[in-house]
Design a protein around this motif. Structure first.
Motif, PDB file in Angstrom:
ATOM      1  N   VAL A  24       0.640  -1.177  -0.026  1.00 39.36           N
ATOM      2  CA  VAL A  24       0.184  -0.065  -0.050  1.00 39.36           C
ATOM      3  C   VAL A  24       0.864   1.127   0.079  1.00 39.36           C
ATOM      4  O   VAL A  24       0.387   2.281  -0.543  1.00 39.36           O
ATOM      5  CB  VAL A  24      -0.936  -0.036   1.017  1.00 39.36           C
ATOM      6  CG1 VAL A  24      -1.977   1.302   1.192  1.00 39.36           C
ATOM      7  CG2 VAL A  24      -2.047  -1.104   1.129  1.00 39.36           C
ATOM      8  N   GLU A  25       1.896   1.345   0.678  1.00 34.06           N
ATOM      9  CA  GLU A  25       2.602   2.489   0.950  1.00 34.06           C
ATOM     10  C   GLU A  25       3.362   2.887  -0.531  1.00 34.06           C
ATOM     11  O   GLU A  25       3.343   4.095  -1.090  1.00 34.06           O
ATOM     12  CB  GLU A  25       3.958   2.235   1.916  1.00 34.06           C
ATOM     13  CG  GLU A  25       3.733   2.342   3.171  1.00 34.06           C
ATOM     14  CD  GLU A  25       2.715   1.089   3.748  1.00 34.06           C
ATOM     15  OE1 GLU A  25       2.879   0.020   3.073  1.00 34.06           O
ATOM     16  OE2 GLU A  25       2.223   0.973   4.831  1.00 34.06           O
ATOM     17  N   SER A  26       3.818   1.778  -1.275  1.00 34.65           N
ATOM     18  CA  SER A  26       4.187   1.953  -2.531  1.00 34.65           C
ATOM     19  C   SER A  26       3.312   2.438  -3.465  1.00 34.65           C
ATOM     20  O   SER A  26       3.282   3.197  -4.319  1.00 34.65           O
ATOM     21  CB  SER A  26       5.023   0.710  -3.304  1.00 34.65           C
ATOM     22  OG  SER A  26       6.283   0.467  -2.586  1.00 34.65           O
ATOM     23  N   ARG A  27       2.064   2.098  -3.331  1.00 34.39           N
ATOM     24  CA  ARG A  27       0.990   2.311  -4.189  1.00 34.39           C
ATOM     25  C   ARG A  27       0.454   3.570  -3.974  1.00 34.39           C
ATOM     26  O   ARG A  27       0.332   4.478  -4.906  1.00 34.39           O
ATOM     27  CB  ARG A  27      -0.341   1.584  -4.153  1.00 34.39           C
ATOM     28  CG  ARG A  27      -1.529   1.668  -5.094  1.00 34.39           C
ATOM     29  CD  ARG A  27      -1.007   1.286  -6.493  1.00 34.39           C
ATOM     30  NE  ARG A  27      -2.180   1.392  -7.165  1.00 34.39           N
ATOM     31  CZ  ARG A  27      -2.161   1.814  -8.716  1.00 34.39           C
ATOM     32  NH1 ARG A  27      -0.899   1.992  -9.167  1.00 34.39           N
ATOM     33  NH2 ARG A  27      -3.016   2.189  -9.314  1.00 34.39           N
ATOM     34  N   VAL A  28       0.424   3.975  -2.614  1.00 34.88           N
ATOM     35  CA  VAL A  28       0.167   5.640  -2.496  1.00 34.88           C
ATOM     36  C   VAL A  28       1.276   6.372  -3.082  1.00 34.88           C
ATOM     37  O   VAL A  28       0.939   7.608  -3.622  1.00 34.88           O
ATOM     38  CB  VAL A  28       0.107   5.850  -0.884  1.00 34.88           C
ATOM     39  CG1 VAL A  28      -0.109   7.401  -0.400  1.00 34.88           C
ATOM     40  CG2 VAL A  28      -1.360   5.027  -0.582  1.00 34.88           C
ATOM     41  N   SER A  29       2.534   5.991  -2.726  1.00 42.44           N
ATOM     42  CA  SER A  29       3.641   6.767  -3.407  1.00 42.44           C
ATOM     43  C   SER A  29       3.464   7.164  -4.954  1.00 42.44           C
ATOM     44  O   SER A  29       3.714   8.043  -5.583  1.00 42.44           O
ATOM     45  CB  SER A  29       5.007   6.177  -3.190  1.00 42.44           C
ATOM     46  OG  SER A  29       5.177   6.432  -2.013  1.00 42.44           O
TER      47      SER A  29
END
Length: 90
Positions: A24-29
Motif C-alpha cells: 500500500v505504501e508504494s501504491r500511495v507513493s
C-alpha cells in the motif's frame, strides 16, 4: 500482515479513492507521483486514510467493490472507525 490489502486514500479535493495492492505504501507513493490511477492523477496529493487486510486477491477485489458501492457517509464512518491505526496520519 496479509499479502493483499484494500485501501482508501483521500484526494486533495476531499474525494475518496479505493483500490487494492500488495504494498500500500508504494501504491500511495505511485498515486502521488502521478503513476497511480487516472482518477487520482489530477487530485494529488493523496493521503492514506484506511487499509484492510484481505485473504486473497479475489477477496480484496470483492471488498473493494463493496466499499465502492457504499454511500459517502458509510465510507466516512468506516474511515472514522479506523482512525487509531498507527500507520495512518491523525
Amino acid at each position: 500482515m496479509a499479502e493483499w490489502q484494500v485501501y482508501i486514500v483521500r484526494c486533495l479535493d476531499q474525494s475518496l479513492y479505493t483500490g487494492v495492492a500488495k504494498d500500500v505504501e508504494s501504491r500511495v507513493s505511485a498515486h502521488n507521483a502521478g503513476r497511480g490511477a487516472k482518477y487520482t492523477n489530477s487530485r494529488r496529493p493523496v493521503v492514506l486514510v484506511y487499509r484492510e487486510a484481505a485473504e486473497s486477491y479475489g477477496a480484496a477485489l470483492q471488498r473493494e467493490h463493496a466499499i465502492k458501492r457504499m454511500r459517502a457517509e458509510a465510507k466516512r464512518s468506516l474511515i472514522a472507525g479506523y482512525g487509531g491505526h498507527p500507520d495512518l496520519p491523525q
